[in-house]
Design a protein around this motif. Structure first.
Motif, PDB file in Angstrom:
ATOM      1  N   UNK A 284      40.502  42.513 -29.414  1.00 51.50           N
ATOM      2  CA  UNK A 284      39.799  41.306 -29.814  1.00 51.50           C
ATOM      3  C   UNK A 284      39.836  40.250 -28.717  1.00 51.50           C
ATOM      4  N   UNK A 285      41.031  40.044 -28.176  1.00 52.22           N
ATOM      5  CA  UNK A 285      41.199  38.998 -27.161  1.00 52.22           C
ATOM      6  C   UNK A 285      40.585  39.381 -25.817  1.00 52.22           C
ATOM      7  N   UNK A 286      40.652  40.670 -25.444  1.00 54.01           N
ATOM      8  CA  UNK A 286      40.046  41.104 -24.178  1.00 54.01           C
ATOM      9  C   UNK A 286      38.540  40.857 -24.214  1.00 54.01           C
ATOM     10  N   UNK A 287      37.896  41.311 -25.281  1.00 53.16           N
ATOM     11  CA  UNK A 287      36.444  41.161 -25.378  1.00 53.16           C
ATOM     12  C   UNK A 287      36.068  39.691 -25.477  1.00 53.16           C
ATOM     13  N   UNK A 288      36.835  38.919 -26.251  1.00 52.74           N
ATOM     14  CA  UNK A 288      36.582  37.482 -26.350  1.00 52.74           C
ATOM     15  C   UNK A 288      36.719  36.815 -24.990  1.00 52.74           C
ATOM     16  N   UNK A 289      37.752  37.207 -24.239  1.00 51.99           N
ATOM     17  CA  UNK A 289      37.950  36.644 -22.905  1.00 51.99           C
ATOM     18  C   UNK A 289      36.813  36.982 -21.967  1.00 51.99           C
ATOM     19  N   UNK A 290      36.356  38.228 -22.030  1.00 48.50           N
ATOM     20  CA  UNK A 290      35.237  38.652 -21.171  1.00 48.50           C
ATOM     21  C   UNK A 290      33.978  37.863 -21.508  1.00 48.50           C
ATOM     22  N   UNK A 291      33.694  37.708 -22.802  1.00 45.78           N
ATOM     23  CA  UNK A 291      32.520  36.922 -23.218  1.00 45.78           C
ATOM     24  C   UNK A 291      32.657  35.478 -22.741  1.00 45.78           C
ATOM     25  N   UNK A 292      33.834  34.892 -22.956  1.00 44.33           N
ATOM     26  CA  UNK A 292      34.048  33.496 -22.576  1.00 44.33           C
ATOM     27  C   UNK A 292      33.929  33.264 -21.073  1.00 44.33           C
ATOM     28  N   UNK A 293      34.369  34.248 -20.283  1.00 45.10           N
ATOM     29  CA  UNK A 293      34.384  34.070 -18.831  1.00 45.10           C
ATOM     30  C   UNK A 293      33.104  34.544 -18.136  1.00 45.10           C
ATOM     31  N   UNK A 294      32.156  35.088 -18.909  1.00 40.12           N
ATOM     32  CA  UNK A 294      30.933  35.584 -18.272  1.00 40.12           C
ATOM     33  C   UNK A 294      29.640  35.015 -18.870  1.00 40.12           C
ATOM     34  N   UNK A 295      29.734  34.275 -19.993  1.00 34.28           N
ATOM     35  CA  UNK A 295      28.507  33.884 -20.681  1.00 34.28           C
ATOM     36  C   UNK A 295      27.598  33.015 -19.816  1.00 34.28           C
ATOM     37  N   UNK A 296      28.155  32.047 -19.116  1.00 33.26           N
ATOM     38  CA  UNK A 296      27.314  31.183 -18.270  1.00 33.26           C
ATOM     39  C   UNK A 296      26.656  31.985 -17.153  1.00 33.26           C
ATOM     40  N   UNK A 297      27.418  32.876 -16.527  1.00 30.55           N
ATOM     41  CA  UNK A 297      26.861  33.717 -15.462  1.00 30.55           C
ATOM     42  C   UNK A 297      25.818  34.683 -16.022  1.00 30.55           C
ATOM     43  N   UNK A 298      26.099  35.245 -17.209  1.00 24.67           N
ATOM     44  CA  UNK A 298      25.158  36.158 -17.861  1.00 24.67           C
ATOM     45  C   UNK A 298      23.860  35.445 -18.198  1.00 24.67           C
ATOM     46  N   UNK A 299      23.969  34.215 -18.680  1.00 26.59           N
ATOM     47  CA  UNK A 299      22.775  33.436 -19.026  1.00 26.59           C
ATOM     48  C   UNK A 299      21.913  33.147 -17.795  1.00 26.59           C
ATOM     49  N   UNK A 300      22.574  32.902 -16.668  1.00 29.81           N
ATOM     50  CA  UNK A 300      21.819  32.673 -15.433  1.00 29.81           C
ATOM     51  C   UNK A 300      21.149  33.946 -14.942  1.00 29.81           C
ATOM     52  N   UNK A 301      21.834  35.083 -15.159  1.00 32.62           N
ATOM     53  CA  UNK A 301      21.319  36.362 -14.643  1.00 32.62           C
ATOM     54  C   UNK A 301      20.152  36.893 -15.482  1.00 32.62           C
TER      55      UNK A 301
END
Length: 517
Positions: free
Chosen positions: A438-455
């Motif tokens: 739960x925490x790994x996936x949450x961390x990945x989402x939290x740390x990549x969402x802004x970059x993902x949105x730009x991409x």
């Protein structure tokens, strides 16, 4: 007259007795003691919720005050989830060693230190140290609260009571949003420090409140303290008969002879957790493999379907939709927190009435529709050169719809289901694996969402979350047995046949009917 009275009480009274015999049994009253224990334990989850909620608004003030870029903000926001892995990994062994109750106290103490460090941080590095400490405390709280609650809950109310951690996570998120709004009028330098530092206050009261709880009866039996466990079971069961059945089930799982009624007994080392990881990961039985797949899988899909992207970055999503000022953004974010909290309260009353599967599948189906619609609306806004009022309104409506559907099923059922399907000897470590995912996936989402949105654009990111939710729906439909109303020690009997669990369930139901006849 006497003969007539005798006739009325005998012949005429007999049909009344027969009719009464056919009346359905009244459902047991809610066990107030178990309710209080579950509420106190689950309030620890407020700590995680508050941190998630408050960081969604505080990040803008931190960014302006410390002059951070998007990569630094992403790491700041999402890193707490990765740091919590340390706490959740250690919580399984700590809870078997210290007990469930003192592990909850320990979690509150660690978070208190982390919140103080974040509130007094003078630079980015100092702030990250505070995030690490708070993250460890969150990891402990996330793992142990559902485990304790499942172990004190009677079967009739287990779904209701084990959904409490998710209820208090949502309450914490709402408090964090309100804190954002309350301190948003201060200078950038002070606003985020007050927002983060105030989180230390509830952790003190929570830790003190937990000291008034009894220890988990299952943990007491694992320590050989049968008398103490029986006292707790008598208080937390709906009847003395259920208490005796629960005691017998736990004694069997712990390897204690059924006829042993000593106050204190010696329990084999196997029941203290030795060889657990080997049994979980290296040589699992088909039943354990199925349980582990279900527990880890539901935690994966809960986070991979994008809930933390909405909760952590809702002000930025509203900004993308066209709401550019801080105050309207924060007010709209409070609406998100309010809707999440209201619908999680609704879910708590449906879990033991409707069942886990119907709620879960309905929830995920609604999330898919909301995510798809949100992706379409954000794509329209992104490709428009002017402000579109109807699109802004629809965007807000879809975000509220998404969090409502999430909270009525996917949110609470993840914690309820994963805490009730593991057998006693594997429960603490098994749940810690689910929390770790739960925490790994949450961390990945939290740390990549802004970059993902730009991409791939913000709308594209939500199309991606839609695809994940669709896969999750198929996974739940095919592999998840119903666990409503089953004793914790009976639940594992349904597992082990994977896609053929329905035939196994039907077989168990037939055997149960034959036994009753």
């Amino acid at each position: 007259m006497a003969d007539r009275k005798s006739e009325e009480s005998g012949v005429l009274g007999e049909p009344k007795d027969l009719i009464t015999d056919f009346d359905p049994p009244k459902p047991p009253k809610r066990n107030k003691y178990a309710f209080a224990c579950a509420m106190l334990a689950s309030m620890t989850s407020v700590l995680l919720g508050y941190d998630i909620g408050v960081m969604s608004g505080a990040q803008k003030f931190i960014e302006r005050d410390l002059h951070l870029n998007d990569l630094q903000i992403q790491f700041l926001v999402g890193s707490l989830n990765l740091y919590s892995l340390v706490g959740s990994a250690a919580a399984g062994r700590t809870s078997d060693w210290l007990g469930r109750r003192y592990t909850i106290v320990f979690a509150g103490a660690i978070f208190f230190v982390g919140a103080i460090l974040m509130g007094f941080a003078t630079n980015y590095a100092f702030l990250m140290v505070g995030r690490f400490v708070a993250g460890v405390g969150v990891g402990y709280a996330l793992m142990i609260a559902p485990v304790y609650t499942a172990e004190v809950s009677p079967a009739s109310a287990r779904g209701f009571l084990t959904s409490f951690p998710e209820v208090f996570i949502n309450a914490g998120i709402l408090l964090g949003y309100v804190s954002n709004y309350a301190f948003s009028h201060l200078s950038d330098h002070l606003a985020w420090r007050f927002m983060l530092g105030v989180g230390a206050i509830p952790s003190v009261f929570l830790a003190l409140g937990v000291l008034g709880m009894p220890e988990s009866p299952r943990w007491l039996i694992m320590q050989g303290r049968l008398r103490d466990a029986k006292i707790v079971l008598d208080k937390t069961s709906d009847s003395l008969e259920e208490s005796k059945l629960r005691l017998a089930d736990i004694k069997e799982a712990a390897g204690i002879p059924e006829d042993c009624n000593d106050d204190i007994v010696k329990v084999s080392n196997h029941s203290h957790g030795k060889g657990i990881w080997k049994e979980l990961l290296i040589h699992p039985t088909p039943t354990v493999r199925h349980i582990l797949m279900a527990a880890v899988g539901i935690h994966f899909f809960q986070q991979a379907s994008g809930i933390d992207a909405v909760v952590l970055y809702s002000p930025r999503i509203f900004e993308k939709a066209g709401i550019v000022k801080d105050t309207p953004q924060l007010l709209a974010t409070i609406a998100v927190g309010f809707v999440k909290t209201m619908f999680i309260l609704v879910a708590t009353f449906l879990l033991d009435r409707v069942g886990r599967r119907p709620l879960l599948l309905s929830s995920v189906a609604g999330m898919i529709i909301s995510l798809m619609s949100l992706g379409v609306v954000l794509t329209i806004i992104d490709n428009s050169t002017q402000k579109i009022p109807w699109a802004i309104a629809l965007c807000i409506a879809m975000i509220l719809s998404y969090v409502a559907f999430f909270s009525i099923g996917m949110g609470p059922i993840t914690w309820v289901y994963s805490s009730e399907i593991f057998p006693l000897r594997l429960r603490a470590q098994g749940c810690s694996m689910g929390v770790a995912m739960n925490r790994v996936v949450s961390g990945v989402i939290g740390m990549t969402f802004l970059s993902l949105s730009k991409a791939i654009t913000t709308g594209g990111a939500f199309f991606l979350f839609t695809g994940v939710a669709v896969v999750g729906f198929v996974f739940f439909y095919t592999l998840f047995p119903e666990t409503q109303g089953k004793n914790l020690e009976e639940v594992e009997q349904v597992f082990g046949t994977f896609f053929r669990w329905r035939s196994r369930q039907a077989e168990l139901d037939r055997k149960k009917e034959m036994t009753q006849d």
